[in-house]
Design a protein around this motif. Structure first.
Motif, PDB file in Angstrom:
ATOM      1  N   VAL A 287       0.859  -1.176   0.000  1.00 21.10           N
ATOM      2  CA  VAL A 287       0.000   0.000   0.000  1.00 21.10           C
ATOM      3  C   VAL A 287       0.900   1.231   0.000  1.00 21.10           C
ATOM      4  CG1 VAL A 287      -1.785   1.311   1.210  1.00 21.10           C
ATOM      5  CG2 VAL A 287      -1.802  -1.182   1.295  1.00 21.10           C
ATOM      6  N   VAL A 288       0.647   2.160  -0.907  1.00 26.13           N
ATOM      7  CA  VAL A 288       1.411   3.407  -0.949  1.00 26.13           C
ATOM      8  C   VAL A 288       0.584   4.514  -0.323  1.00 26.13           C
ATOM      9  CG1 VAL A 288       2.425   5.179  -2.427  1.00 26.13           C
ATOM     10  CG2 VAL A 288       2.770   2.768  -2.971  1.00 26.13           C
ATOM     11  N   LEU A 289       1.187   5.226   0.607  1.00 22.66           N
ATOM     12  CA  LEU A 289       0.530   6.328   1.309  1.00 22.66           C
ATOM     13  C   LEU A 289       1.221   7.633   0.932  1.00 22.66           C
ATOM     14  CD1 LEU A 289       0.269   4.657   4.845  1.00 22.66           C
ATOM     15  CD2 LEU A 289      -1.478   4.710   3.049  1.00 22.66           C
ATOM     16  N   GLU A 290       0.458   8.574   0.410  1.00 25.31           N
ATOM     17  CA  GLU A 290       1.019   9.832  -0.063  1.00 25.31           C
ATOM     18  C   GLU A 290       1.240  10.812   1.085  1.00 25.31           C
ATOM     19  OE1 GLU A 290       1.983  10.022  -3.049  1.00 25.31           O
ATOM     20  OE2 GLU A 290       0.928   8.315  -3.949  1.00 25.31           O
TER      21      GLU A 290
ATOM     22  N   PHE B 119      -4.107  -7.294   6.226  1.00 26.46           N
ATOM     23  CA  PHE B 119      -3.730  -6.635   7.467  1.00 26.46           C
ATOM     24  C   PHE B 119      -4.071  -7.483   8.693  1.00 26.46           C
ATOM     25  CE2 PHE B 119      -4.197  -3.669  11.014  1.00 26.46           C
ATOM     26  CZ  PHE B 119      -3.016  -2.962  10.919  1.00 26.46           C
ATOM     27  N   GLY B 120      -5.218  -8.096   8.689  1.00 23.19           N
ATOM     28  CA  GLY B 120      -5.624  -8.898   9.842  1.00 23.19           C
ATOM     29  C   GLY B 120      -4.679 -10.041  10.126  1.00 23.19           C
TER      30      GLY B 120
ATOM     31  N   ASP C 282       2.992 -10.452  12.581  1.00 25.28           N
ATOM     32  CA  ASP C 282       4.367 -10.052  12.885  1.00 25.28           C
ATOM     33  C   ASP C 282       4.629  -8.586  12.583  1.00 25.28           C
ATOM     34  OD1 ASP C 282       5.286 -12.663  13.692  1.00 25.28           O
ATOM     35  OD2 ASP C 282       5.153 -13.238  11.582  1.00 25.28           O
ATOM     36  N   GLY C 283       3.577  -7.818  12.379  1.00 25.40           N
ATOM     37  CA  GLY C 283       3.741  -6.398  12.152  1.00 25.40           C
ATOM     38  C   GLY C 283       3.857  -6.043  10.685  1.00 25.40           C
TER      39      GLY C 283
ATOM     40  N   GLN D 229       3.929  -2.752   3.904  1.00 27.11           N
ATOM     41  CA  GLN D 229       3.798  -4.161   3.534  1.00 27.11           C
ATOM     42  C   GLN D 229       3.721  -5.014   4.789  1.00 27.11           C
ATOM     43  OE1 GLN D 229       7.580  -4.390   1.445  1.00 27.11           O
ATOM     44  NE2 GLN D 229       6.540  -4.482  -0.536  1.00 27.11           N
ATOM     45  N   PRO D 230       3.110  -6.193   4.714  1.00 27.57           N
ATOM     46  CA  PRO D 230       3.169  -7.096   5.868  1.00 27.57           C
ATOM     47  C   PRO D 230       4.579  -7.631   6.032  1.00 27.57           C
ATOM     48  CG  PRO D 230       2.191  -8.214   3.980  1.00 27.57           C
ATOM     49  CD  PRO D 230       2.353  -6.773   3.584  1.00 27.57           C
ATOM     50  N   TYR D 231       5.014  -7.799   7.267  1.00 27.62           N
ATOM     51  CA  TYR D 231       6.322  -8.386   7.512  1.00 27.62           C
ATOM     52  C   TYR D 231       6.247  -9.882   7.246  1.00 27.62           C
ATOM     53  CZ  TYR D 231      10.582  -9.928   9.819  1.00 27.62           C
ATOM     54  OH  TYR D 231      11.799 -10.500  10.094  1.00 27.62           O
TER      55      TYR D 231
END
Length: 369
Positions: A168-171, A194-195, A199-200, A249-251
């Motif tokens: 996901v890109v956040l501006e 996300f759920g 592991d963060g 990103q998910p770890y």
């Protein structure tokens, strides 16, 4: 004593100022024993100097001269091929490079590892070379511009069919940072993955290199980190990266088992490495590096497919001259972490890949002439 043939071409390796090697002139060891000893000590103390000397010697065997300059050296002019030749001739005292018809000239981007800190100046240099149009830069300016913004990962995932870790890109918000942070966290939480991100998450700038600015966070820490990051960017100096968007990103724990890197020169596979983070860490920088002696053929082909997808999706003029495809293995398949097409570390000290690199350069020059 063997004599090298006169150079019929020059390769200019462009690096950051600290990485310009101080190359010692060649002298017979029997006649100058003390010089030979000091040369050996200097080379042993500087791995990059050893690499540079090997590159210079290997290319010289094929009548190709190698020189190194800093990308921001004011004595080098990048306005055109002719201007570049004149400035190089003056800087190095070599008139042969002035002959455009008889003497080939290729520019290869090397360890320009300060480009993030000096991004506006560096991107201006790339634009200058691009505008010149007759300077042969490897990799091409178009490739560099496409690759330095990690949004290319989204393009490869959506348009190229490449396995990419969900991103996901956040501006960067222009105003109302607090409100935008809340909206950004809500956007990430809405992602299906996300759920399950027990592991963060990993947060990194869309323009970064060598692990700079990369953080592993607990899911509840995301909002605080974004607020601090975006508020700090508002006070950044003008030469800093203007695009302060971040990707989330998910770890993936698979990174702890090592990152598989496949290296290609002029489209040909050269060697593969496994980069393993230090114990308790997740970044592979300064970790353990192992040569993959017999990489799986499916890994090589999958990495090549990723490169082909980059050429197609990025509308690149052709296969990048040098490329490092960084991946991790998830359920037996390669998933792309990053494509390194600007200034990848080639890990010469772990594998005898200098010959492959020099052979690729020589072949490219011979095809030009």
């Amino acid at each position: 004593m063997s004599h090298q043939p006169p150079a019929t071409a020059t390769v200019v390796f462009v690096v950051s100022q600290p990485y310009v090697p101080v190359l010692l002139p060649s002298r017979p060891a029997r006649k100058y024993p003390r010089f030979a000893q000091s040369r050996a000590r200097a080379a042993a103390a500087q791995p990059r100097l050893r690499n540079a000397n090997r590159i210079r010697a290997l290319l010289a065997e094929n009548a190709v001269r190698a020189i190194w300059v800093a990308w921001d050296d004011s004595a080098v002019c990048w306005d055109s091929d002719a201007a570049l030749r004149r400035s190089l001739g003056a800087k190095f005292g070599d008139v042969s490079v002035l002959d455009e018809k008889a003497h080939g000239l290729v520019v290869v981007i090397g360890e320009t590892w300060d480009y993030v800190e000096k991004f506006e100046a560096y991107s201006g240099w790339i634009r200058q070379v691009k505008q010149a149009s007759d300077i042969r830069l490897l990799n091409s300016p178009e490739t560099v511009e496409w690759n330095w913004n990690k949004r290319y990962l989204l393009e490869l995932a959506t348009k190229g069919g490449v396995n990419v870790i969900p991103t996901v890109v956040l501006e960067q918000p222009l105003e109302n940072v607090e409100g935008e942070v809340t909206a950004a966290v809500k956007k990430v939480r809405a992602e299906k993955w996300f759920g399950g991100a027990k592991d963060g998450v990993i947060v990194k700038p869309v323009v970064s290199a060598s692990g700079r600015g990369v953080k592993r966070l607990g899911k509840e820490e995301l909002g605080q980190h974004l607020g601090s990051l975006w508020n700090a960017h508002s006070a950044a100096e003008t030469n800093a990266v203007s695009d302060s968007a971040v990707m989330v990103q998910p770890y993936r724990r698979e990174i702890e088992e090592g990152e598989i890197s496949c290296l290609f020169f002029n489209g040909e596979f050269s060697h593969a490495l496994r980069k393993v983070p230090r114990s308790g860490r997740f970044l592979v920088q300064n970790g353990r590096v192992e040569v993959v002696q017999s990489p799986k053929l499916e890994w090589i082909e999958k990495a090549r497919e990723m490169l082909n997808a980059a050429v197609r999706v990025g509308n690149l003029s052709g296969m990048p001259f040098k490329a490092r495809v960084d991946t991790i293995v998830i359920d037996g398949e390669l998933w792309l972490m990053e494509l390194e097409l600007i200034e990848p570390e080639l890990f010469y000290r772990y594998y005898d890949g200098v010959e492959n690199f020099c052979n690729a350069i020589t072949k490219l020059i011979q095809e030009q002439q």
